[in-house]
Design a protein around this motif. Structure first.
Motif, PDB file in Angstrom:
ATOM      1  N   GLY A  53      39.648 -18.922 -16.560  1.00  0.00           N
ATOM      2  CA  GLY A  53      39.137 -20.181 -16.044  1.00  0.00           C
ATOM      3  C   GLY A  53      37.719 -20.490 -16.466  1.00  0.00           C
ATOM      4  N   ALA A  54      37.203 -19.746 -17.442  1.00  0.00           N
ATOM      5  CA  ALA A  54      35.858 -20.001 -17.972  1.00  0.00           C
ATOM      6  C   ALA A  54      35.965 -20.244 -19.474  1.00  0.00           C
ATOM      7  CB  ALA A  54      34.931 -18.820 -17.694  1.00  0.00           C
ATOM      8  N   THR A  55      35.121 -21.137 -19.976  1.00  0.00           N
ATOM      9  CA  THR A  55      35.124 -21.507 -21.391  1.00  0.00           C
ATOM     10  C   THR A  55      33.725 -21.299 -21.953  1.00  0.00           C
ATOM     11  OG1 THR A  55      36.788 -23.177 -20.894  1.00  0.00           O
ATOM     12  CG2 THR A  55      35.684 -23.363 -22.997  1.00  0.00           C
ATOM     13  N   GLU A  56      33.671 -20.817 -23.209  1.00  0.00           N
ATOM     14  CA  GLU A  56      32.381 -20.557 -23.837  1.00  0.00           C
ATOM     15  C   GLU A  56      32.345 -21.108 -25.251  1.00  0.00           C
ATOM     16  OE1 GLU A  56      31.862 -16.331 -24.009  1.00  0.00           O
ATOM     17  OE2 GLU A  56      33.566 -16.052 -25.335  1.00  0.00           O
ATOM     18  N   VAL A  57      31.138 -21.245 -25.777  1.00  0.00           N
ATOM     19  CA  VAL A  57      30.938 -21.641 -27.166  1.00  0.00           C
ATOM     20  C   VAL A  57      31.246 -20.425 -28.026  1.00  0.00           C
ATOM     21  CG1 VAL A  57      29.274 -22.440 -28.882  1.00  0.00           C
ATOM     22  CG2 VAL A  57      29.201 -23.360 -26.544  1.00  0.00           C
ATOM     23  N   ALA A  58      32.185 -20.583 -28.963  1.00  0.00           N
ATOM     24  CA  ALA A  58      32.613 -19.470 -29.804  1.00  0.00           C
ATOM     25  C   ALA A  58      31.925 -19.455 -31.167  1.00  0.00           C
ATOM     26  CB  ALA A  58      34.121 -19.523 -30.007  1.00  0.00           C
ATOM     27  N   ALA A  59      31.663 -20.643 -31.719  1.00  0.00           N
ATOM     28  CA  ALA A  59      31.080 -20.713 -33.056  1.00  0.00           C
ATOM     29  C   ALA A  59      30.548 -22.118 -33.310  1.00  0.00           C
ATOM     30  CB  ALA A  59      32.135 -20.379 -34.109  1.00  0.00           C
ATOM     31  N   PHE A  60      29.685 -22.202 -34.311  1.00  0.00           N
ATOM     32  CA  PHE A  60      29.235 -23.498 -34.809  1.00  0.00           C
ATOM     33  C   PHE A  60      29.992 -23.788 -36.095  1.00  0.00           C
ATOM     34  CE2 PHE A  60      25.366 -22.079 -32.498  1.00  0.00           C
ATOM     35  CZ  PHE A  60      25.363 -23.091 -31.545  1.00  0.00           C
ATOM     36  N   THR A  61      30.211 -25.056 -36.363  1.00  0.00           N
ATOM     37  CA  THR A  61      30.895 -25.440 -37.590  1.00  0.00           C
ATOM     38  C   THR A  61      30.027 -26.419 -38.365  1.00  0.00           C
ATOM     39  OG1 THR A  61      32.058 -27.273 -36.503  1.00  0.00           O
ATOM     40  CG2 THR A  61      33.178 -25.143 -36.549  1.00  0.00           C
ATOM     41  N   GLU A  62      30.289 -26.509 -39.660  1.00  0.00           N
ATOM     42  CA  GLU A  62      29.594 -27.441 -40.541  1.00  0.00           C
ATOM     43  C   GLU A  62      30.609 -28.406 -41.114  1.00  0.00           C
ATOM     44  OE1 GLU A  62      27.625 -25.242 -43.612  1.00  0.00           O
ATOM     45  OE2 GLU A  62      26.496 -24.017 -42.200  1.00  0.00           O
ATOM     46  N   GLN A  63      30.133 -29.573 -41.494  1.00  0.00           N
ATOM     47  CA  GLN A  63      30.988 -30.525 -42.192  1.00  0.00           C
ATOM     48  C   GLN A  63      30.279 -30.921 -43.472  1.00  0.00           C
ATOM     49  OE1 GLN A  63      32.333 -33.842 -39.880  1.00  0.00           O
ATOM     50  NE2 GLN A  63      33.671 -34.568 -41.489  1.00  0.00           N
ATOM     51  N   ASP A  64      30.928 -30.636 -44.601  1.00  0.00           N
ATOM     52  CA  ASP A  64      30.336 -30.917 -45.914  1.00  0.00           C
ATOM     53  C   ASP A  64      28.961 -30.265 -46.067  1.00  0.00           C
ATOM     54  OD1 ASP A  64      32.582 -32.508 -46.590  1.00  0.00           O
ATOM     55  OD2 ASP A  64      31.675 -34.253 -45.618  1.00  0.00           O
ATOM     56  N   GLY A  65      28.826 -29.051 -45.532  1.00  0.00           N
ATOM     57  CA  GLY A  65      27.573 -28.309 -45.646  1.00  0.00           C
ATOM     58  C   GLY A  65      26.480 -28.741 -44.691  1.00  0.00           C
ATOM     59  N   VAL A  66      26.790 -29.659 -43.785  1.00  0.00           N
ATOM     60  CA  VAL A  66      25.794 -30.169 -42.835  1.00  0.00           C
ATOM     61  C   VAL A  66      26.043 -29.553 -41.460  1.00  0.00           C
ATOM     62  CG1 VAL A  66      24.877 -32.236 -41.722  1.00  0.00           C
ATOM     63  CG2 VAL A  66      25.629 -32.343 -44.103  1.00  0.00           C
ATOM     64  N   LEU A  67      24.996 -29.003 -40.857  1.00  0.00           N
ATOM     65  CA  LEU A  67      25.105 -28.426 -39.525  1.00  0.00           C
ATOM     66  C   LEU A  67      25.441 -29.517 -38.514  1.00  0.00           C
ATOM     67  CD1 LEU A  67      21.955 -26.111 -39.455  1.00  0.00           C
ATOM     68  CD2 LEU A  67      24.303 -25.500 -40.067  1.00  0.00           C
ATOM     69  N   GLY A  68      26.197 -29.147 -37.477  1.00  0.00           N
ATOM     70  CA  GLY A  68      26.548 -30.100 -36.434  1.00  0.00           C
ATOM     71  C   GLY A  68      25.420 -30.290 -35.435  1.00  0.00           C
ATOM     72  N   PRO A  69      25.503 -31.359 -34.641  1.00  0.00           N
ATOM     73  CA  PRO A  69      24.463 -31.667 -33.658  1.00  0.00           C
ATOM     74  C   PRO A  69      24.242 -30.560 -32.628  1.00  0.00           C
ATOM     75  CG  PRO A  69      26.025 -33.479 -33.844  1.00  0.00           C
ATOM     76  CD  PRO A  69      26.546 -32.372 -34.671  1.00  0.00           C
ATOM     77  N   ALA A  70      25.276 -29.857 -32.251  1.00  0.00           N
ATOM     78  CA  ALA A  70      25.125 -28.797 -31.242  1.00  0.00           C
ATOM     79  C   ALA A  70      24.199 -27.699 -31.746  1.00  0.00           C
ATOM     80  CB  ALA A  70      26.487 -28.224 -30.866  1.00  0.00           C
ATOM     81  N   GLU A  71      24.401 -27.273 -32.984  1.00  0.00           N
ATOM     82  CA  GLU A  71      23.557 -26.213 -33.551  1.00  0.00           C
ATOM     83  C   GLU A  71      22.153 -26.727 -33.859  1.00  0.00           C
ATOM     84  OE1 GLU A  71      23.778 -22.728 -36.954  1.00  0.00           O
ATOM     85  OE2 GLU A  71      25.226 -24.363 -37.016  1.00  0.00           O
ATOM     86  N   VAL A  72      22.057 -27.912 -34.404  1.00  0.00           N
ATOM     87  CA  VAL A  72      20.766 -28.492 -34.762  1.00  0.00           C
ATOM     88  C   VAL A  72      19.879 -28.667 -33.529  1.00  0.00           C
ATOM     89  CG1 VAL A  72      19.636 -30.569 -35.656  1.00  0.00           C
ATOM     90  CG2 VAL A  72      21.606 -29.623 -36.847  1.00  0.00           C
ATOM     91  N   SER A  73      20.483 -28.976 -32.380  1.00  0.00           N
ATOM     92  CA  SER A  73      19.696 -29.200 -31.164  1.00  0.00           C
ATOM     93  C   SER A  73      18.895 -27.979 -30.752  1.00  0.00           C
ATOM     94  CB  SER A  73      20.604 -29.615 -30.007  1.00  0.00           C
ATOM     95  OG  SER A  73      21.326 -28.498 -29.499  1.00  0.00           O
ATOM     96  N   GLY A  74      19.402 -26.786 -31.074  1.00  0.00           N
ATOM     97  CA  GLY A  74      18.735 -25.551 -30.662  1.00  0.00           C
ATOM     98  C   GLY A  74      18.891 -25.241 -29.188  1.00  0.00           C
ATOM     99  N   LYS A  75      19.633 -26.069 -28.458  1.00  0.00           N
ATOM    100  CA  LYS A  75      19.811 -25.882 -27.020  1.00  0.00           C
ATOM    101  C   LYS A  75      21.057 -25.076 -26.683  1.00  0.00           C
ATOM    102  CE  LYS A  75      17.530 -30.192 -25.791  1.00  0.00           C
ATOM    103  NZ  LYS A  75      17.690 -31.488 -25.108  1.00  0.00           N
ATOM    104  N   ILE A  76      21.975 -24.975 -27.611  1.00  0.00           N
ATOM    105  CA  ILE A  76      23.251 -24.299 -27.370  1.00  0.00           C
ATOM    106  C   ILE A  76      23.298 -23.036 -28.207  1.00  0.00           C
ATOM    107  CG2 ILE A  76      25.755 -24.513 -27.592  1.00  0.00           C
ATOM    108  CD1 ILE A  76      25.404 -27.515 -27.158  1.00  0.00           C
ATOM    109  N   GLU A  77      23.817 -21.961 -27.605  1.00  0.00           N
ATOM    110  CA  GLU A  77      23.950 -20.692 -28.310  1.00  0.00           C
ATOM    111  C   GLU A  77      25.386 -20.199 -28.208  1.00  0.00           C
ATOM    112  OE1 GLU A  77      21.130 -17.840 -26.862  1.00  0.00           O
ATOM    113  OE2 GLU A  77      19.439 -19.211 -27.085  1.00  0.00           O
ATOM    114  N   ILE A  78      25.792 -19.382 -29.159  1.00  0.00           N
ATOM    115  CA  ILE A  78      27.105 -18.747 -29.099  1.00  0.00           C
ATOM    116  C   ILE A  78      27.160 -17.941 -27.795  1.00  0.00           C
ATOM    117  CG2 ILE A  78      28.690 -17.120 -30.210  1.00  0.00           C
ATOM    118  CD1 ILE A  78      28.090 -19.692 -31.861  1.00  0.00           C
ATOM    119  N   GLY A  79      28.257 -18.085 -27.056  1.00  0.00           N
ATOM    120  CA  GLY A  79      28.417 -17.375 -25.795  1.00  0.00           C
ATOM    121  C   GLY A  79      28.024 -18.195 -24.578  1.00  0.00           C
TER     122      GLY A  79
END
Length: 105
Positions: A53-79
């Protein structure tokens, strides 16, 4: 934001005041809001293996070599655990239900 009584129940036998003191000291987890305008966040989520019943961030993904907003924000971490999406508790939901909340909100 998290609502303690709904999202973070103390385990049986644990004094809630002691738990709050531990969290206030930095020894516990911290809940913080994160807001994105983008439709694609560039992250993968998964069920927490040892906590049904708990969900976590497993990984960051890129699209066309560009980092996604979640990773770029620096506020979200794996786990990081996902507690709420647009005010709705994610407690007890599997990753598919949480993903549905993220996509449809």
């Amino acid at each position: 934001l998290a609502i303690d009584a709904l999202d973070f129940r103390a385990p049986e036998g644990v004094d809630i005041n002691s738990l709050r003191q531990m969290m206030a000291s930095g020894m516990g987890s911290v809940t913080f809001p994160v807001t994105f305008a983008e439709q694609r966040l560039g992250l993968q989520i998964q069920d927490v293996e040892d906590e049904p019943g708990a969900t976590e961030v497993a990984a960051f993904t890129e699209q066309d070599g560009v980092l996604g907003p979640a990773e770029v924000s620096g506020k979200i971490e794996i786990g990081d655990r996902i507690a709420r999406v647009n005010g709705q508790s994610c407690l007890g939901l599997d990753y598919a239900a949480v993903l549905d909340l993220i996509i449809t909100e």
